[in-house]
Design an enzyme around this catalytic site. Structure first.
Site, short mmCIF file in Angstrom:
data_model
loop_
_atom_site.label_atom_id
_atom_site.label_comp_id
_atom_site.label_asym_id
_atom_site.label_seq_id
_atom_site.Cartn_x
_atom_site.Cartn_y
_atom_site.Cartn_z
CG HIS A 85 -0.03 -0.07 2.31
ND1 HIS A 85 0.09 -0.35 3.32
CD2 HIS A 85 0.06 1.45 2.90
CE1 HIS A 85 0.76 -0.16 4.34
NE2 HIS A 85 0.26 1.04 4.25
CG ASP A 115 0.36 -4.14 2.93
OD1 ASP A 115 0.28 -3.43 1.75
OD2 ASP A 115 -0.03 -3.98 4.25
CB SER A 192 2.90 1.80 5.87
OG SER A 192 2.03 1.98 6.76
#
Length: 339
Positions: A85, A115, A192
């Site tokens: 992402h 992911d 992230s």
């Protein structure tokens, strides 16, 4: 022989201390300070070892600027693990290193199912790389240090513990990511793709998500999953998987049942959901079954199950050994490619 009550002894000790005749008993503070110093030294050492391998990624979609996030260098020639992402379908990313260099990178592969994504630096450089550890050896309560660029603040560090193992988390494409690490090390947007590091200094997870509104519940994709995905992306540019159709988490086997059945393993992969009309559904697997093996290969975690469902088992019928209640049973599943 004479006996004195505790309060008499306390008063006598206080009088002696005031008169300078007895040393004051040490408080617990020095011991606590020593423990805190040891903890601080360990976290500091982790940051010194792993920090130089953490980068900031600024993603672009052609002429349009995209988002930013973190990544961790996993090979000296410039392979960088991050989140799917974070790259968001882009083909290029700008890589900012801790020492201030700005490098160009291209996205080698992207796996929304876990992911995870892989970026390679274009320049011919040698970069500091972190070590991927064995996430199966983690235990709840171990130190967990997250390094990244939350909210645009480069090279930020938070520390906590591994809260739980074997969680399942829904990815952005709706699929379930298995064998996820839960931690209370604070994560914010921008973390992230950064590493979750154990006290050994090894990367045990790739930070991936927080739960909005929750207090300190954060998640990372386990390093063993990341290692598998990395290898697939390097070789094929994508991850080919056999499709079974279950969501799974890691669970400890009931000791009494394991002893009765003569099982050497202590953990398995518990089925948390079975997708309708999937190979697992047709084979007869049920929610609550604990997968012990696939084609004779032992399954001790959800990560093991994920890795065993590799491209070699596409379009094959495989044996799935499970523990259902207190009985060991075998089912046969006709696997197909996961699309």
């Amino acid at each position: 022989m004479e006996f004195y009550s505790s309060h008499v002894l306390d008063e006598a000790r206080d009088d002696a201390e005031e008169a300078g005749l007895a040393p004051v008993a040490p408080t617990s503070a020095p011991a606590d300070d020593g423990l805190l110093d040891a903890y601080s030294r360990r976290v500091t050492r982790i940051v010194e070892e792993v920090g130089p391998s953490v980068v900031r990624l600024d993603v672009s979609h052609g002429e349009r600027r995209g988002g930013s996030g973190s990544g961790v260098i996993v090979s000296p020639d410039g392979l960088i693990l991050t989140n799917s992402h974070v790259v968001g379908g882009a083909r290029r990313a700008s890589v900012l290193t801790l020492d201030g260099r700005t490098l160009s990178g291209r996205v080698l592969g992207d796996d929304p199912d876990t992911d995870l994504a892989l970026v390679r630096v274009d320049e011919n450089v040698t970069l500091p790389a972190a070590r991927l550890g064995d996430s199966k050896r983690l235990r709840p309560g171990e130190i967990a240090v997250a390094i990244g660029n939350p909210l645009g603040f480069d090279m930020s560090v938070t520390a906590g513990v591994v809260s739980a193992l074997g969680r399942s988390l829904r990815s952005t494409n709706g699929r379930m990511i298995d064998d996820v690490i839960q931690t209370d090390a604070a994560l914010n947007p921008g973390n992230s793709g950064g590493p979750l590091v154990a006290s050994s200094g090894e990367v045990v997870g790739i930070n991936t998500a927080i739960i909005a509104g929750a207090q300190g519940i954060c998640f990372a994709v386990a390093a063993n999953t990341a290692r598998f995905v990395l290898g697939e992306l390097v070789m094929h540019g994508r991850v080919r998987r056999a499709y079974l159709g279950v969501g799974a988490g890691t669970i400890a086997l009931p000791r009494r049942i394991a002893l009765r059945l003569g099982l050497e393993q202590t953990r398995g992969a518990v089925v948390s959901q079975v997708e309708k009309d999937s190979p697992a559904d047709h084979a007869g697997l049920l929610t609550g079954d604990i997968v012990l093996g696939v084609d004779g290969a032992q399954v001790s975690s959800a990560g093991d199950l994920l890795r065993l469902l590799d491209a070699d088992r596409i379009d094959k019928i495989v044996a799935i050994d499970v523990l259902r209640r207190s009985d060991r049973r075998r089912f046969w599943a006709a696997l197909r490619e996961r699309l």
